[in-house]
Design a protein around this motif. Structure first.
Motif, PDB file in Angstrom:
ATOM      1  N   VAL A 139       0.845  -1.201   0.000  1.00 12.91           N
ATOM      2  CA  VAL A 139       0.000   0.000   0.000  1.00 12.91           C
ATOM      3  C   VAL A 139       0.877   1.246   0.000  1.00 12.91           C
ATOM      4  CG1 VAL A 139      -1.605   1.350   1.397  1.00 12.91           C
ATOM      5  CG2 VAL A 139      -2.012  -1.079   1.047  1.00 12.91           C
ATOM      6  N   ASN A 140       1.904   1.261   0.861  1.00  7.45           N
ATOM      7  CA  ASN A 140       2.807   2.408   0.914  1.00  7.45           C
ATOM      8  C   ASN A 140       3.534   2.603  -0.413  1.00  7.45           C
ATOM      9  OD1 ASN A 140       2.188   3.098   3.535  1.00  7.45           O
ATOM     10  ND2 ASN A 140       3.946   2.062   4.442  1.00  7.45           N
ATOM     11  N   ALA A 141       4.032   1.485  -0.986  1.00  6.74           N
ATOM     12  CA  ALA A 141       4.785   1.591  -2.230  1.00  6.74           C
ATOM     13  C   ALA A 141       3.907   2.092  -3.369  1.00  6.74           C
ATOM     14  CB  ALA A 141       5.387   0.221  -2.580  1.00  6.74           C
ATOM     15  N   GLN A 142       2.677   1.564  -3.485  1.00 11.39           N
ATOM     16  CA  GLN A 142       1.774   2.014  -4.552  1.00 11.39           C
ATOM     17  C   GLN A 142       1.385   3.477  -4.364  1.00 11.39           C
ATOM     18  OE1 GLN A 142      -1.180  -1.314  -4.253  1.00 11.39           O
ATOM     19  NE2 GLN A 142      -0.843  -1.494  -6.459  1.00 11.39           N
ATOM     20  N   ARG A 143       1.264   3.906  -3.114  1.00 12.83           N
ATOM     21  CA  ARG A 143       0.874   5.292  -2.849  1.00 12.83           C
ATOM     22  C   ARG A 143       1.965   6.266  -3.286  1.00 12.83           C
ATOM     23  NH1 ARG A 143       0.210   5.101   2.625  1.00 12.83           N
ATOM     24  NH2 ARG A 143      -1.910   4.333   2.327  1.00 12.83           N
TER      25      ARG A 143
ATOM     26  N   GLY B   8      13.552   5.828  -5.692  1.00 13.76           N
ATOM     27  CA  GLY B   8      12.456   5.409  -4.831  1.00 13.76           C
ATOM     28  C   GLY B   8      12.922   4.800  -3.519  1.00 13.76           C
ATOM     29  N   ALA B   9      11.976   4.180  -2.808  1.00 12.99           N
ATOM     30  CA  ALA B   9      12.252   3.542  -1.512  1.00 12.99           C
ATOM     31  C   ALA B   9      12.381   2.036  -1.704  1.00 12.99           C
ATOM     32  CB  ALA B   9      11.136   3.852  -0.521  1.00 12.99           C
ATOM     33  N   ARG B  10      13.288   1.439  -0.948  1.00 11.56           N
ATOM     34  CA  ARG B  10      13.528  -0.006  -1.045  1.00 11.56           C
ATOM     35  C   ARG B  10      13.495  -0.600   0.360  1.00 11.56           C
ATOM     36  NH1 ARG B  10      18.362  -3.468  -1.497  1.00 11.56           N
ATOM     37  NH2 ARG B  10      17.855  -5.252  -2.828  1.00 11.56           N
ATOM     38  N   PHE B  11      12.390  -1.276   0.683  1.00 16.49           N
ATOM     39  CA  PHE B  11      12.235  -1.947   1.973  1.00 16.49           C
ATOM     40  C   PHE B  11      12.735  -3.382   1.836  1.00 16.49           C
ATOM     41  CE2 PHE B  11       9.453   1.607   2.407  1.00 16.49           C
ATOM     42  CZ  PHE B  11       9.373   1.882   3.757  1.00 16.49           C
ATOM     43  N   VAL B  12      13.554  -3.819   2.792  1.00 12.39           N
ATOM     44  CA  VAL B  12      14.150  -5.151   2.743  1.00 12.39           C
ATOM     45  C   VAL B  12      13.823  -5.888   4.041  1.00 12.39           C
ATOM     46  CG1 VAL B  12      16.264  -6.489   2.481  1.00 12.39           C
ATOM     47  CG2 VAL B  12      16.017  -4.282   1.292  1.00 12.39           C
TER      48      VAL B  12
ATOM     49  N   THR C 272      10.188  -2.440  -3.690  1.00 12.25           N
ATOM     50  CA  THR C 272      10.809  -1.230  -4.211  1.00 12.25           C
ATOM     51  C   THR C 272       9.824  -0.457  -5.074  1.00 12.25           C
ATOM     52  OG1 THR C 272      12.900  -2.450  -4.318  1.00 12.25           O
ATOM     53  CG2 THR C 272      12.816  -0.327  -5.445  1.00 12.25           C
ATOM     54  N   ASP C 273       9.769   0.847  -4.881  1.00 14.15           N
ATOM     55  CA  ASP C 273       8.948   1.698  -5.746  1.00 14.15           C
ATOM     56  C   ASP C 273       9.859   2.690  -6.467  1.00 14.15           C
ATOM     57  OD1 ASP C 273       9.036   4.424  -4.374  1.00 14.15           O
ATOM     58  OD2 ASP C 273       8.337   3.177  -2.710  1.00 14.15           O
ATOM     59  N   ASP C 274       9.303   3.368  -7.457  1.00 16.93           N
ATOM     60  CA  ASP C 274      10.088   4.342  -8.224  1.00 16.93           C
ATOM     61  C   ASP C 274       9.634   5.769  -7.922  1.00 16.93           C
ATOM     62  OD1 ASP C 274       7.635   4.284  -9.431  1.00 16.93           O
ATOM     63  OD2 ASP C 274       8.384   4.065 -11.474  1.00 16.93           O
ATOM     64  N   GLY C 275       9.227   6.001  -6.687  1.00 19.27           N
ATOM     65  CA  GLY C 275       8.784   7.329  -6.270  1.00 19.27           C
ATOM     66  C   GLY C 275       9.930   8.196  -5.800  1.00 19.27           C
ATOM     67  N   PRO C 276       9.632   9.199  -4.964  1.00 21.77           N
ATOM     68  CA  PRO C 276      10.671  10.138  -4.518  1.00 21.77           C
ATOM     69  C   PRO C 276      11.653   9.543  -3.521  1.00 21.77           C
ATOM     70  CG  PRO C 276       8.565  10.621  -3.474  1.00 21.77           C
ATOM     71  CD  PRO C 276       8.286   9.590  -4.515  1.00 21.77           C
ATOM     72  N   GLY C 277      11.319   8.415  -2.887  1.00 26.91           N
ATOM     73  CA  GLY C 277      12.229   7.786  -1.942  1.00 26.91           C
ATOM     74  C   GLY C 277      12.176   8.407  -0.554  1.00 26.91           C
ATOM     75  N   ILE C 278      13.022   7.891   0.339  1.00 32.40           N
ATOM     76  CA  ILE C 278      13.081   8.348   1.729  1.00 32.40           C
ATOM     77  C   ILE C 278      14.514   8.752   2.032  1.00 32.40           C
ATOM     78  CG2 ILE C 278      12.741   7.699   4.152  1.00 32.40           C
ATOM     79  CD1 ILE C 278      10.699   5.642   3.210  1.00 32.40           C
TER      80      ILE C 278
ATOM     81  N   HIS D 160      18.390  10.122   6.550  1.00 33.73           N
ATOM     82  CA  HIS D 160      18.208  10.468   7.965  1.00 33.73           C
ATOM     83  C   HIS D 160      16.790  10.167   8.455  1.00 33.73           C
ATOM     84  CE1 HIS D 160      17.050  14.129   5.706  1.00 33.73           C
ATOM     85  NE2 HIS D 160      16.133  14.260   6.641  1.00 33.73           N
ATOM     86  N   ASP D 161      15.875   9.837   7.549  1.00 32.20           N
ATOM     87  CA  ASP D 161      14.502   9.499   7.954  1.00 32.20           C
ATOM     88  C   ASP D 161      14.229   8.005   7.918  1.00 32.20           C
ATOM     89  OD1 ASP D 161      13.563  12.090   8.455  1.00 32.20           O
ATOM     90  OD2 ASP D 161      13.185  12.448   6.322  1.00 32.20           O
ATOM     91  N   ARG D 162      15.177   7.206   7.451  1.00 30.07           N
ATOM     92  CA  ARG D 162      14.908   5.783   7.201  1.00 30.07           C
ATOM     93  C   ARG D 162      14.678   4.976   8.469  1.00 30.07           C
ATOM     94  NH1 ARG D 162      19.257   4.633   2.278  1.00 30.07           N
ATOM     95  NH2 ARG D 162      18.278   6.099   0.795  1.00 30.07           N
ATOM     96  N   GLU D 163      15.204   5.428   9.581  1.00 31.54           N
ATOM     97  CA  GLU D 163      14.937   4.735  10.845  1.00 31.54           C
ATOM     98  C   GLU D 163      13.750   5.364  11.562  1.00 31.54           C
ATOM     99  OE1 GLU D 163      15.399   1.712  13.543  1.00 31.54           O
ATOM    100  OE2 GLU D 163      16.390   1.982  11.602  1.00 31.54           O
ATOM    101  N   ARG D 164      13.574   6.658  11.404  1.00 27.73           N
ATOM    102  CA  ARG D 164      12.488   7.368  12.086  1.00 27.73           C
ATOM    103  C   ARG D 164      11.120   6.856  11.664  1.00 27.73           C
ATOM    104  NH1 ARG D 164      11.684  12.301  10.492  1.00 27.73           N
ATOM    105  NH2 ARG D 164      10.442  12.837  12.314  1.00 27.73           N
TER     106      ARG D 164
END
Length: 265
Positions: free
Chosen positions: A170-174, A254-258, A196-202, A205-209
Motif C-alpha cells: 500500500v505504501n509503495a503504490q501510494r 524510490g524507496a527499497r524496503f528489505v 521497491t517503488d520508483d517514487g521520490p524515496g526516503i 536520515h529518515d529511514r529509521e524514524r
C-alpha cells in the motif's frame, strides 16, 4: 552468605519508579557472582522496557489529545452557537474525527498484542506463493511486478506476514510514479523480501524514524491524510517477533524496503 544478604537488601530498595539501581556484584565466578550479574542484566532489560513503555504512552497521549480536543471544540461550538453553526457540517467533521480515532486505537491494539501476547504456533510459509497470491488481489493502483527464485520457506504467522506485505505494498503504490517491484531471494540462512517503488524515496536520515510510532513524513501526510502513522511500527514489531529484520536500504530510485527472515533449517 554475606554477599547474598547484600544482594537481597539492595533488591528490596528497587522500585518501579527507579529501576536504575543495581545489586552489588561480588568478585569471582562462583554461583553467587553469576546470580548478581544475571540479576543486573535482568534489571537493565526491565529498565529499558519500562522506559520504552513510558515513552510510548507519552506519544500515544499526545497523538490522541489533538483529535479529541478538536472534536470537543466542534461540538462545544455547535451547542453554544446553534444558529451560527451548520449541524450537518459539524456531524460530518465529528464523524471523520471519530473514524481517525478508531483507526488509531485499532492499530494500537494490534501493536500491543504483537508486543505482549504469546506467539501463536508457527507454520511453514512459502513466501513466493504468499507474495504471488497477495499481489494477484491488487487489481487497482500502480502495477506491481514480482520476481521469485524458487521455494523460499520460513516459519511464522501467515496472517501477520500478509499484514506486513500488504502495508508495504500500500505504501509503495501510494508513493510510486509508475511501478512497484517485489522480489524474493535467499541467502545461506535467510529469506530476503524486497519491496521497491520508483517514487521520490526516503532520505537517509529518515529511514529509521519512519518505523517509530506516529512518525509520518510530509509526503506521507499529504498522500494519506487519514493514516494512523502506525503501519511501519506494526510491521517492524511483526518481523522482530519472527526473529527477522526490516530496513530501508539504498536504491537508485524510490524507496527499497528489505525484510530478512530465518529460513527453516
Amino acid at each position: 552468605l554475606r554477599p547474598v544478604a547484600m544482594i537481597r537488601a539492595k533488591t528490596a530498595e528497587i522500585t518501579v519508579s527507579d529501576l536504575s539501581m543495581r545489586v552489588p556484584e561480588p568478585p569471582g565466578c562462583d554461583e553467587i557472582a553469576q546470580l548478581a550479574r544475571t540479576s543486573n542484566k535482568t534489571l537493565a532489560r526491565l529498565e529499558a522496557a519500562v522506559e520504552q513503555q513510558r515513552q510510548f504512552a507519552s506519544v500515544v497521549s499526545h497523538e490522541l489529545r489533538s483529535p479529541v480536543a478538536g472534536l470537543h471544540t466542534q461540538l462545544e461550538e455547535a451547542l453554544l452557537y446553534p444558529t451560527d453553526v451548520d449541524p450537518m457540517k459539524t456531524i460530518t467533521t465529528a464523524l471523520s474525527t471519530t473514524e481517525r480515532l478508531q483507526a488509531i486505537i485499532d492499530d494500537l491494539l494490534v501493536l500491543a498484542r504483537i508486543r505482549s501476547a504469546p506467539p501463536a504456533a508457527p507454520e511453514p510459509i512459502d513466501l513466493g506463493a504468499l507474495i504471488t497470491e497477495e499481489v494477484a488481489t491488487r487489481v487497482h493502483g500502480t502495477p506491481v511486478r514480482t520476481h521469485t527464485t524458487g521455494r523460499v520457506t520460513v516459519l511464522g504467522n501467515k496472517i501477520q506476514l500478509i499484514g506486513v506485505l500488504n502495508n508495504l505494498l500500500v505504501n509503495a503504490q501510494r508513493h510510486a510514479d509508475t511501478s512497484v517491484e517485489v522480489t524474493t531471494t535467499r541467502t545461506s540462512d535467510h529469506a530476503v523480501i524486497t519491496v521497491t517503488d520508483d517514487g521520490p524515496g526516503i532520505a537517509p536520515h529518515d529511514r529509521e524514524r519512519v518505523f517509530e510510532p506516529f512518525i509520518r513524513l510530509e509526503d506521507g501526510r499529504r498522500r494519506d491524510p487519514g493514516g494512523s502513522g502506525l503501519g511501519l511500527a506494526i510491521s517492524r514489531a511483526v518481523i522482530t517477533a519472527h526473529h527477522g529484520t526490516i530496513e530501508i536500504e539504498d536504491s537508485p530510485r524510490g524507496a527499497r524496503f528489505v525484510i530478512r527472515l530465518p529460513l527453516i533449517p
